[in-house]
Design an enzyme around this catalytic site. Sequence first.
Site, PDB file in Angstrom:
ATOM      1  N   GLU A 122       6.134  16.500   0.743  1.00 36.56           N
ATOM      2  CA  GLU A 122       4.637  16.664  -0.723  1.00 36.56           C
ATOM      3  C   GLU A 122       4.029  15.565  -0.716  1.00 36.56           C
ATOM      4  O   GLU A 122       2.589  15.685  -0.644  1.00 36.56           O
ATOM      5  CB  GLU A 122       6.051  16.062  -1.661  1.00 36.56           C
ATOM      6  N   GLU A 156       1.973  13.124  -9.559  1.00 32.52           N
ATOM      7  CA  GLU A 156       2.237  15.118  -8.822  1.00 32.52           C
ATOM      8  C   GLU A 156       3.186  15.461  -9.375  1.00 32.52           C
ATOM      9  O   GLU A 156       4.048  14.880  -9.291  1.00 32.52           O
ATOM     10  CB  GLU A 156       2.260  14.732  -7.649  1.00 32.52           C
ATOM     11  N   TYR A 204       0.914  -1.566  -0.323  1.00 31.09           N
ATOM     12  CA  TYR A 204       0.010   0.143  -0.170  1.00 31.09           C
ATOM     13  C   TYR A 204       0.283   1.423   0.054  1.00 31.09           C
ATOM     14  O   TYR A 204       0.574   2.582  -0.591  1.00 31.09           O
ATOM     15  CB  TYR A 204      -1.086  -0.456   1.343  1.00 31.09           C
ATOM     16  N   GLU A 218      -5.064  17.298  -0.213  1.00 33.13           N
ATOM     17  CA  GLU A 218      -5.901  17.559  -1.044  1.00 33.13           C
ATOM     18  C   GLU A 218      -6.297  16.919  -1.836  1.00 33.13           C
ATOM     19  O   GLU A 218      -7.627  16.826  -1.993  1.00 33.13           O
ATOM     20  CB  GLU A 218      -4.453  18.154  -2.679  1.00 33.13           C
ATOM     21  N   LYS A 252      -5.658  23.726   2.237  1.00 32.85           N
ATOM     22  CA  LYS A 252      -4.523  23.890   1.132  1.00 32.85           C
ATOM     23  C   LYS A 252      -4.097  24.752   0.945  1.00 32.85           C
ATOM     24  O   LYS A 252      -2.347  23.480   1.023  1.00 32.85           O
ATOM     25  CB  LYS A 252      -5.689  23.173  -0.353  1.00 32.85           C
TER      26      LYS A 252
END
Length: 128
Positions: free
Chosen positions: A72, A31, A19, A79, A97
């Site tokens: 990140e 991303e 996972y 997000e 955000k």
Amino acid sequence: MSKEKESFSIQKRVKSFGYSIAGLKHLFLYEHNARIHFIAAVLVILAGWYFEVSRMEWLAIVLCIGLVIITETLNTAIEVVCDYLSPDFHPKIKIIKDLASGAVLVSAMTAVVIAAIIFIPKLLLLIY
């Protein structure tokens, strides 16, 4: 309501790594900023190898790379949750955000400052 404690299972631990890897795969495939951070990390690692940085400098470099990737990843998770909970614009979601994105900016700027402290003197020696 009490949940019965599950017994330890190697199989479940291995599955949980799957996972985690799937999450990182998503991060780097979808991303764009994560890809930029990854390229920067590779360049810094190559520079560290080229300039034969000290053990302490390597520790700072590795910690910075980890810090930026962690922030990140958390930013992306925040997000995704926000977009799921509120697909339409909402001022509170924007603040959430923006804060998460700000955390990435702080970690990246910290990494840049530390890289400058490590590499600028080495570059100056190379030039002069």
